[in-house]
Scaffold this motif. Structure first.
Motif, mmCIF file in Angstrom:
data_model
loop_
_atom_site.group_PDB
_atom_site.id
_atom_site.type_symbol
_atom_site.label_atom_id
_atom_site.label_comp_id
_atom_site.label_asym_id
_atom_site.label_seq_id
_atom_site.Cartn_x
_atom_site.Cartn_y
_atom_site.Cartn_z
ATOM 1 N N UNK A 171 0.810 -1.211 0.000
ATOM 2 C CA UNK A 171 0.000 0.000 0.000
ATOM 3 C C UNK A 171 0.851 1.272 0.000
ATOM 4 N N UNK A 172 1.959 1.256 0.731
ATOM 5 C CA UNK A 172 2.831 2.434 0.768
ATOM 6 C C UNK A 172 3.370 2.768 -0.615
ATOM 7 N N UNK A 173 3.864 1.746 -1.327
ATOM 8 C CA UNK A 173 4.378 1.964 -2.683
ATOM 9 C C UNK A 173 3.261 2.367 -3.636
ATOM 10 N N UNK A 174 2.088 1.789 -3.448
ATOM 11 C CA UNK A 174 0.947 2.154 -4.296
ATOM 12 C C UNK A 174 0.598 3.631 -4.116
ATOM 13 N N UNK A 175 0.593 4.095 -2.866
ATOM 14 C CA UNK A 175 0.271 5.500 -2.594
ATOM 15 C C UNK A 175 1.293 6.425 -3.262
ATOM 16 N N UNK A 176 2.586 6.097 -3.132
ATOM 17 C CA UNK A 176 3.633 6.919 -3.754
ATOM 18 C C UNK A 176 3.468 6.971 -5.266
ATOM 19 N N UNK A 177 3.153 5.838 -5.874
ATOM 20 C CA UNK A 177 2.995 5.797 -7.333
ATOM 21 C C UNK A 177 1.804 6.627 -7.789
ATOM 22 N N UNK A 178 0.694 6.523 -7.074
ATOM 23 C CA UNK A 178 -0.479 7.316 -7.448
ATOM 24 C C UNK A 178 -0.206 8.807 -7.312
ATOM 25 N N UNK A 179 0.474 9.186 -6.231
ATOM 26 C CA UNK A 179 0.743 10.610 -5.995
ATOM 27 C C UNK A 179 1.706 11.165 -7.043
ATOM 28 N N UNK A 180 2.643 10.338 -7.529
ATOM 29 C CA UNK A 180 3.585 10.801 -8.550
ATOM 30 C C UNK A 180 2.897 11.161 -9.866
ATOM 31 N N UNK A 181 1.716 10.615 -10.091
ATOM 32 C CA UNK A 181 1.011 10.951 -11.338
ATOM 33 C C UNK A 181 0.561 12.407 -11.356
ATOM 34 N N UNK A 182 0.557 13.055 -10.196
ATOM 35 C CA UNK A 182 0.045 14.434 -10.127
ATOM 36 C C UNK A 182 0.844 15.378 -11.019
ATOM 37 N N UNK A 183 2.151 15.205 -11.080
ATOM 38 C CA UNK A 183 2.994 16.096 -11.892
ATOM 39 C C UNK A 183 2.743 15.932 -13.385
ATOM 40 N N UNK A 184 2.045 14.867 -13.747
ATOM 41 C CA UNK A 184 1.841 14.596 -15.175
ATOM 42 C C UNK A 184 0.358 14.641 -15.553
ATOM 43 N N UNK A 185 -0.473 15.154 -14.638
ATOM 44 C CA UNK A 185 -1.900 15.304 -14.935
ATOM 45 C C UNK A 185 -2.109 16.541 -15.805
ATOM 46 N N UNK A 186 -2.861 16.405 -16.851
ATOM 47 C CA UNK A 186 -3.078 17.531 -17.777
ATOM 48 C C UNK A 186 -4.529 17.986 -17.797
ATOM 49 N N UNK A 187 -5.431 17.247 -17.207
ATOM 50 C CA UNK A 187 -6.839 17.641 -17.168
ATOM 51 C C UNK A 187 -7.390 17.472 -15.759
ATOM 52 N N UNK A 188 -8.551 18.056 -15.522
ATOM 53 C CA UNK A 188 -9.202 17.934 -14.213
ATOM 54 C C UNK A 188 -9.577 16.486 -13.919
ATOM 55 N N UNK A 189 -9.966 15.747 -14.953
ATOM 56 C CA UNK A 189 -10.329 14.344 -14.757
ATOM 57 C C UNK A 189 -9.138 13.538 -14.256
ATOM 58 N N UNK A 190 -7.949 13.855 -14.772
ATOM 59 C CA UNK A 190 -6.746 13.153 -14.329
ATOM 60 C C UNK A 190 -6.499 13.421 -12.838
ATOM 61 N N UNK A 191 -6.659 14.679 -12.437
ATOM 62 C CA UNK A 191 -6.428 15.048 -11.028
ATOM 63 C C UNK A 191 -7.430 14.339 -10.119
ATOM 64 N N UNK A 192 -8.690 14.311 -10.535
ATOM 65 C CA UNK A 192 -9.717 13.653 -9.728
ATOM 66 C C UNK A 192 -9.432 12.163 -9.615
ATOM 67 N N UNK A 193 -9.001 11.547 -10.740
ATOM 68 C CA UNK A 193 -8.667 10.116 -10.711
ATOM 69 C C UNK A 193 -7.507 9.854 -9.755
ATOM 70 N N UNK A 194 -6.502 10.731 -9.796
ATOM 71 C CA UNK A 194 -5.360 10.596 -8.886
ATOM 72 C C UNK A 194 -5.817 10.717 -7.431
ATOM 73 N N UNK A 195 -6.690 11.696 -7.154
ATOM 74 C CA UNK A 195 -7.172 11.902 -5.786
ATOM 75 C C UNK A 195 -7.967 10.704 -5.282
#
Length: 457
Positions: A171-195
């Motif tokens: 779970x710890x590694x999963x959380x880090x991987x999901x949070x890293x996607x934030x720098x590469x989100x280009x739309x609001x949908x991407x941000x919501x999916x990451x959250x």
């Protein structure tokens, strides 16, 4: 009991016929909790053993396994329920890829379910081998995407890594991987999916501070949230507030959850949970008017309450002052609520707050209350009731005093005459202050004090 009003003879006759209070209390009004009403009300019995299979069918994914394990760990004195929960958890784990959880489960079962539920070494080896191959593939793909600087591909690569780690229980590694996607989100949908992904993992890890943070980030999205996403975020926020023992805030979030939620979030919470959590938190923290307006008259929340008729009935009974029936429902629900992974730590606190509110609400309209009748309404002893009332009086939640000899509670009412004099004196002081201020202002204007000061500048 003596309300502040005219005597009610029919009620006196009824009390005497039921062996109630004696002649010392002449003026009696209708009680908040009437045994003649509640005895005819059907009680939906929920005191029977939890149907583990039906309960587990409300969920999917990791939370289903965790809830089954929680039941197995906390159903002391019921080995049949424990083995049933372990059996279902074992079968659910075999549908996934978490070999470590499988090994832990086999250790818990300890051979009590027979050879079919022993360690499956072949399955573990096969899953681990596929996991290593998949991880290598994901790493090579992510490195290629980072070399080519394709933002969307990098985001998807990190997201795939998050899914991979989550499936295997890291779970710890999963959380880090999901949070890293934030720098590469280009739309609001991407941000919501990451959250939403970060929220899911945070709930599983019990990190509810992260849950609150990412709910806030998702709600700040410039685009309007679709109803299902909004409902998911409110449920997550409600769980975070519940964990923090902010029951009023938790109740508001669950009450605001849209009926569109359905089974779309059963990897975290079922609609039945929304009704139970929201209903109990509201009972413990809302006043009477809020309970009516935000719960009973809430058409949206009514859809959830229909799924859990016991909670619906106990809320209606509490509002209608049928306390005996309300407490019956609470008593029947308690054993099953203690097996809930999110609610178990709060059951005692919520029940205490609900009971205290009932006691306060019962005594509020009356000048005096017969403790024997009140104890009967709350299904407790007079001595136990006295202790409860003493605590509430000491805590200044009930303005009253107890006549221990005659077993009567007398309300303390403020000295109206003295209060009127105090208000008159305060009004006089305020008038004197205002008049002096007006005279001072008039003199300043008369002598052109402000004009002189401005000329000097």
């Amino acid at each position: 009991m003596e309300p502040e009003g005219s005597p009610s003879r029919p009620m006196i006759d009824e009390i005497h016929s039921n062996g109630g209070i004696g002649l010392g209390l002449g003026d009696v009004d209708d009680e908040p909790s009437s045994n003649t009403n509640t005895n005819n009300r059907p009680i939906i019995s929920s005191g029977e053993q939890l149907d583990v299979e039906a309960y587990a069918s409300l969920y999917q994914g990791r939370t289903k396994i965790m809830r089954l394990l929680f039941i197995a760990d906390h159903c002391e004195g019921n080995p049949a329920m424990r083995l049933e929960a372990l059996r279902m958890a074992y079968e659910e784990i075999k549908k996934g890829e978490n070999t470590q959880l499988h090994r832990d489960m086999v250790h818990k079962i300890d051979g009590k379910l027979g050879p079919n539920y022993a360690l499956d070494a072949g399955w573990c080896e096969s899953v681990d081998r596929r996991a290593d191959q998949k991880k290598e593939k994901l790493e090579s793909e992510l490195n290629a995407y980072r070399t080519n600087l394709i933002k969307e591909s990098i985001r998807m690569g990190y997201n795939d890594f998050g899914d991979f780690y989550y499936a295997h229980g890291a779970l710890g590694d999963a959380f880090k991987s999901y949070v890293r996607t934030r720098d590469y989100c280009t739309t609001s949908k991407h941000i919501i999916h990451m959250c939403l992904s970060a929220i899911l993992v945070s709930i599983e890890m019990g990190q509810f501070a992260h849950v609150t943070s990412y709910v806030s980030k998702a709600e700040q999205s410039p685009e309007a949230l679709d109803p299902i996403t909004a409902a998911k975020l409110r449920c997550a926020a409600g769980l975070a507030h519940l964990e923090a023992k902010k029951y009023k805030l938790a109740a508001r979030k669950f009450l605001e959850t849209g009926s569109e939620l359905g089974s779309h979030y059963n990897e975290v919470i079922a609609p039945q949970d929304v009704a139970t959590y929201g209903g109990l938190c509201a009972l413990a923290s809302f006043d009477r008017s809020e309970l009516k307006n935000k719960v009973i008259d809430n058409v949206n929340f009514r859809n959830f309450l229909e799924l859990v008729p016991e909670v619906r009935e106990l809320i209606n009974d509490f509002y209608s002052s049928h306390y005996a029936s309300c407490l019956d429902y609470l008593g029947n629900l308690k054993a099953n609520l203690l097996l809930d992974i999110h609610l178990h730590d709060h059951v005692e606190t919520l029940y205490d707050q609900i009971r205290n509110k009932a006691l306060i609400q019962y005594t509020h309209p009356f000048v005096s209350v017969d403790l024997r009748m009140m104890a009967n309404a709350f299904k407790t002893s007079v001595a136990g009731l006295e202790k409860e009332l003493e605590a509430l009086i000491t805590d200044n939640q009930i303005q009253a005093r107890i006549d221990s000899h005659n077993k009567i509670l007398y309300a303390r009412h403020a000295d109206q005459r003295n209060a009127t004099f105090q208000r008159v004196l305060q009004t006089g002081s305020e008038f004197d202050r205002d008049v002096r201020s007006m005279l001072l202002r008039a003199n300043l204007i008369k002598h052109e004090f402000n004009l002189r000061a401005s000329r000097k500048l």
